[in-house]
Write a protein that holds these residues in place. Structure first.
Motif, PDB file in Angstrom:
ATOM      1  N   THR A   1       0.804  -1.215   0.000  1.00  0.00           N
ATOM      2  CA  THR A   1       0.000   0.000   0.000  1.00  0.00           C
ATOM      3  C   THR A   1       0.840   1.269   0.000  1.00  0.00           C
ATOM      4  O   THR A   1       0.357   2.321  -0.428  1.00  0.00           O
ATOM      5  N   ASP A   2       2.082   1.184   0.475  1.00  0.00           N
ATOM      6  CA  ASP A   2       2.927   2.380   0.597  1.00  0.00           C
ATOM      7  C   ASP A   2       4.376   2.057   0.283  1.00  0.00           C
ATOM      8  O   ASP A   2       4.873   0.973   0.623  1.00  0.00           O
ATOM      9  N   LEU A   3       5.058   3.014  -0.320  1.00  0.00           N
ATOM     10  CA  LEU A   3       6.517   3.023  -0.423  1.00  0.00           C
ATOM     11  C   LEU A   3       7.044   3.895   0.700  1.00  0.00           C
ATOM     12  O   LEU A   3       6.573   5.020   0.895  1.00  0.00           O
ATOM     13  N   VAL A   4       8.011   3.386   1.472  1.00  0.00           N
ATOM     14  CA  VAL A   4       8.605   4.178   2.552  1.00  0.00           C
ATOM     15  C   VAL A   4      10.127   4.073   2.500  1.00  0.00           C
ATOM     16  O   VAL A   4      10.673   3.048   2.078  1.00  0.00           O
ATOM     17  N   PRO A   5      10.828   5.132   2.948  1.00  0.00           N
ATOM     18  CA  PRO A   5      12.306   5.131   2.886  1.00  0.00           C
ATOM     19  C   PRO A   5      12.943   4.522   4.122  1.00  0.00           C
ATOM     20  O   PRO A   5      13.750   5.155   4.807  1.00  0.00           O
TER      21      PRO A   5
ATOM     22  N   LEU B   1      14.784  11.528  -4.642  1.00  0.00           N
ATOM     23  CA  LEU B   1      16.135  11.487  -4.085  1.00  0.00           C
ATOM     24  C   LEU B   1      16.258  12.425  -2.886  1.00  0.00           C
ATOM     25  O   LEU B   1      16.834  12.058  -1.855  1.00  0.00           O
ATOM     26  N   ILE B   2      15.709  13.615  -3.006  1.00  0.00           N
ATOM     27  CA  ILE B   2      15.781  14.586  -1.911  1.00  0.00           C
ATOM     28  C   ILE B   2      14.965  14.095  -0.721  1.00  0.00           C
ATOM     29  O   ILE B   2      15.408  14.171   0.430  1.00  0.00           O
ATOM     30  N   ASP B   3      13.791  13.568  -0.982  1.00  0.00           N
ATOM     31  CA  ASP B   3      12.920  13.008   0.049  1.00  0.00           C
ATOM     32  C   ASP B   3      13.651  11.923   0.839  1.00  0.00           C
ATOM     33  O   ASP B   3      13.605  11.885   2.075  1.00  0.00           O
TER      34      ASP B   3
ATOM     35  N   ILE C   1      14.608  12.157  11.781  1.00  0.00           N
ATOM     36  CA  ILE C   1      13.891  11.864  13.031  1.00  0.00           C
ATOM     37  C   ILE C   1      12.384  11.755  12.826  1.00  0.00           C
ATOM     38  O   ILE C   1      11.681  11.225  13.693  1.00  0.00           O
ATOM     39  N   ALA C   2      11.876  12.239  11.699  1.00  0.00           N
ATOM     40  CA  ALA C   2      10.439  12.120  11.435  1.00  0.00           C
ATOM     41  C   ALA C   2      10.184  12.322   9.953  1.00  0.00           C
ATOM     42  O   ALA C   2      10.951  13.016   9.265  1.00  0.00           O
ATOM     43  N   ARG C   3       9.120  11.709   9.485  1.00  0.00           N
ATOM     44  CA  ARG C   3       8.663  11.927   8.101  1.00  0.00           C
ATOM     45  C   ARG C   3       7.147  11.876   8.120  1.00  0.00           C
ATOM     46  O   ARG C   3       6.560  10.898   8.573  1.00  0.00           O
ATOM     47  N   GLU C   4       6.537  12.938   7.626  1.00  0.00           N
ATOM     48  CA  GLU C   4       5.091  13.055   7.711  1.00  0.00           C
ATOM     49  C   GLU C   4       4.514  13.404   6.343  1.00  0.00           C
ATOM     50  O   GLU C   4       5.023  14.303   5.667  1.00  0.00           O
TER      51      GLU C   4
ATOM     52  N   LYS D   1       6.849  16.117   4.562  1.00  0.00           N
ATOM     53  CA  LYS D   1       7.785  16.853   5.412  1.00  0.00           C
ATOM     54  C   LYS D   1       8.760  15.854   6.028  1.00  0.00           C
ATOM     55  O   LYS D   1       8.348  14.897   6.686  1.00  0.00           O
ATOM     56  N   VAL D   2      10.067  16.063   5.812  1.00  0.00           N
ATOM     57  CA  VAL D   2      11.110  15.212   6.395  1.00  0.00           C
ATOM     58  C   VAL D   2      11.892  16.044   7.403  1.00  0.00           C
ATOM     59  O   VAL D   2      12.466  17.080   7.040  1.00  0.00           O
TER      60      VAL D   2
END
Length: 756
Positions: free
Chosen positions: A619-623, A653-655, A712-715, A723-724
């Motif tokens: 359902t999601d791609l996450v880094p 890439l930036i994300d 420390i967070a990714r929203e 927002k990273v």
């Protein structure tokens, strides 16, 4: 009269043509308008797809149902009634053990939440022995071995469990006896800080009935399992960059199964189509409240990952578990056509199991918290060390120096980038401010480049020319690496002998058939791990004489196999023992797509996967992988020469905090046409110079501000808006949309980012 008719006919034909052209233009205009009208819907669907991460949202009614009906709540009296005995307690956790079914309950003292090793909230019609036990074994009958092994659980077999407390009351040691099958295990269960730890020493596994051979085991397969869509969370699978499966809908047609660290070519002859480079797995029951990450500390080399979904085989649960292969099937070959019957080894893989279930609470209970927990574990073990901050990010340039092509007699070397030309490329980019370069030289040997490793240590240009390049680069922030491969080889290589080529468990030659293009099929062989180490040891002094200190390993970090040699069969752990000796010889080195076991030896990580396997149930791609490595190790993208997604991929890439990478030649790419490197169909530096500078500067303007800092967070603020946050106080906002977006005081232009 005839002339008049001709004139009338011509005029009529012209009018018909004009009408058709007008109608076609009107249709094209309507179609274009329709496309424009539909584009927002198409884009919205894309941003909500598994190519991206979706926004966390909880339906209040659904969430209340979860809190009321699907969270475990026990009083001390209820635990005693269910025969759960308190076996350990520390500052963070309480461990309860129920011996008859070999089940555990784990209470998170911070949130009060109970984690169960069983599938909970069963209905009366569901078979409880299948869901309420912590140990499953699979086996074959030794006199009639079939790939259709049999599987039994502890309750169904009425196995006997005896247990004693461990010192300092931190847990227990249990002896589990499957008396009918003859299998006996000693299993330790204990608490270590935030971790619930499970250990199975291989020397304590007994097989007392010669009729049965153990094949694999499941330990607490239903730990943290989730019923249907009742939980506001997801399952985490470390596929590629990272994948989530949210608990939203039935998935009746499929399940996920893959081997950690890729295919074991001792048993199979096709490469894996899934990348599991990290020995982890996890569940989030309630995002922002309760979750866990499983870390396989030992036993990862014999482990597969099994993820099962609601609806598959009529199951009402999502559950995820490692599967430990103490034996695997291979063919007992009896003739030259390689036919024969399936069999398994006489001996068990002598590999100890150790798994940590690290409990995550509150703001740590999401995929970022999972990544940070694994990062913390690797740092504690000395695998990862924090970087020093640099003013600019690095740029990786893989330069094809030369390659072989067929000639009238044998082969000839096609020079694509001389050391002098490589120096010109370096200085040209340095002149526009790109100083922090990584120059990776491919095909530096007279052996060529593709399929000819291990290469002869004979430079295809003068030692002085290479020395000049290395010295010029190392005066600044740059580094020069020489590509080597001590694992894969082929008949085109001149150094290995036939006796150096590894054999499968079936005793046949280990061979990999690769289809590089419609008319390019390659047959690759593998070196015995012992031979790989011998070649690396022999080459060290030769590299030193040439002044070459930095190597880039193409296969050493991503290929691991079992093998047969001189009458004995060896597992992947034994191969790894040899492979980990090679970086000890050369020091910190660059690796292409390394598995976790090579992180400690890595100075650069090339070709980090941007995506996952994109299965329909993801359902999601996450880094996740970037979150683990950010701040510790520089990692780079796949070659941007072949970027088909344009600006979206640059934002990606930036994300994910990924540095750019290209593969280049000084000479026109057409010169590769008759070489094995022809699949790199666009490489000429002159064609990419402006793009390299533009992309680097755009990415560097963002990532240079967070180099050396951890995520420390990714929203996800909205579909396509991310927002990273970094530990140095910086945050990067990204807009994947084709329209501008405003969020409070933050204004994001279309397909752009902002660092605050």
């Amino acid at each position: 009269m005839v002339k008049k008719l001709k004139s009338v006919f011509i005029i009529a034909l012209i009018l018909v043509l004009i009408t058709l052209i007008s109608l076609n233009a009107a249709a094209e205009k309507m179609e274009a308008n329709l496309k424009i009208a539909n584009y927002p819907y198409i884009e919205q669907s894309l941003l909500a797809s598994s190519r991206f991460t979706t926004k966390e949202e909880k339906d209040p009614e659904h969430y209340q149902e979860y809190l009321d009906n699907y969270t475990l709540k026990y009083t001390p009296e209820e635990l005693e009634e269910k025969n759960y005995q308190k076996s350990a307690e520390n500052e963070y956790l309480v461990l309860y053990f129920e011996p008859a079914s070999f089940s555990v309950l784990l209470q998170n003292k911070k949130t009060g939440y109970f984690w169960s090793s069983n599938a909970e909230f069963l209905t009366e019609t569901e078979r409880r022995t299948d869901y309420r036990t912590g140990l499953w074994v699979s086996y074959v009958i030794s006199t009639n071995i079939s790939r259709n092994y049999q599987t039994k659980n502890l309750l169904g077999e009425k196995a006997e469990v005896k247990h004693t407390p461990l010192p300092d009351n931190k847990g227990l040691s249990a002896t589990v006896n499957f008396s009918n099958l003859g299998f006996v295990f000693e299993i330790k269960l204990y608490l270590d800080g935030l971790d619930f730890v499970v250990e199975v020493p291989s020397v304590k596994i007994q097989e007392n009935n010669p009729r049965y051979r153990l094949v694999l085991i499941h330990l607490f397969p239903y730990f943290g399992s989730v019923r249907e869509d009742k939980y506001p969370g997801y399952m985490f699978i470390p596929d590629g960059s990272g994948a989530l499966v949210r608990f939203k809908e039935e998935i009746p047609t499929d399940y996920y199964y893959a081997k950690y660290y890729g295919a074991d070519f001792g048993y199979v002859d096709i490469p894996a189509n899934r990348d599991l480079t990290l020995p982890v797995f996890g569940m989030i029951h309630d995002v922002g409240t309760n979750g866990f990450i499983g870390i396989i500390e030992s036993g990862d080399t014999i482990a597969d990952l099994s993820a099962n979904f609601w609806g598959y085989r009529n199951s009402n649960y999502f559950w995820i578990t490692p599967v430990y292969n103490y034996r695997e099937f291979y063919t007992n070959v009896i003739d030259k056509s390689e036919s024969g019957a399936p069999t398994v080894s006489e001996y068990l893989n002598a590999v100890d199991l150790k798994v940590r279930y690290r409990i995550l609470s509150n703001e740590d209970a999401d995929y970022v918290g999972m990544g940070r927990a694994y990062q913390e574990f690797l740092e504690e073990k000395g695998v990862l060390t924090l970087q020093e901050k640099r003013e600019a990010i690095p740029l990786a340039l893989d330069l094809i120096i030369s390659e072989l092509e067929p000639a009238l007699l044998g082969k000839r070397l096609v020079k694509m980038t001389t050391p002098e030309q490589a120096l010109e490329i370096y200085r040209d980019l340095q002149a526009v401010g790109i100083k922090n370069q990584r120059l990776n030289l491919l095909g530096w040997s007279k052996s060529g480049f593709i399929d000819t490793a291990p290469y002869k240590i004979k430079l295809n240009a003068s030692k002085k020319a290479y020395r000049t390049l290395i010295d010029a680069a190392e005066k600044e922030e740059a580094k020069v690496y020489f590509l080597v491969d001590y694992i894969l080889t082929s008949s085109a290589a001149s150094r290995p002998k036939n006796t150096d080529l590894a054999r499968r468990m079936s005793k046949t030659k280990m061979e990999l058939k690769l289809y590089r293009s419609l008319n390019d099929t390659a047959y690759l062989n593998f070196l015995f791990p012992e031979v790989s180490l011998e070649f690396a040891e022999k080459d060290y002094s030769k590299f030193q004489k040439l002044g070459i200190e930095n190597l880039a390993f193409s296969s050493l970090g991503n290929t691991l196999f079992s093998y047969y040699q001189n009458g004995k069969r060896y597992n992947r752990s034994e191969s790894l023992t040899y492979y980990q000796e090679i970086p000890k010889i050369y020091g910190k080195s660059a690796f292409y797509k390394p598995n976790a076991y090579m992180f400690k030896a890595a100075s650069e990580y090339y070709q980090l996967p941007l995506y996952n396997s994109q299965h329909h149930y993801f359902t999601d791609l996450v880094p996740f992988l970037p979150i683990v490595l950010k701040g510790y190790l520089d990692y780079y993208s796949p070659y941007l020469n072949f970027n088909a997604l344009g600006k979206e991929q640059i934002l990606n890439l930036i994300d994910f905090g990924i540095n750019p990478s290209y593969i280049l030649t000084a000479e026109p790419t057409t010169k590769l046409l008759y070489t094995k490197a022809r699949n790199y169909y666009s490489t000429e530096y002159a064609d990419f110079r402006e793009q390299i500078i533009e992309n680097y500067q755009y990415i560097n303007n963002a990532l240079s501000q967070v180099h050396g800092a951890r995520i420390i967070a990714r929203e996800v603020l909205d579909a396509g808006i991310v927002k990273v946050s970094y530990e140095n106080g910086k945050a990067i906002y990204l807009n994947y949309r084709s329209t501008d977006y405003k969020f409070g005081e933050i204004y994001l232009q279309a397909k752009d980012y902002l660092v605050v």
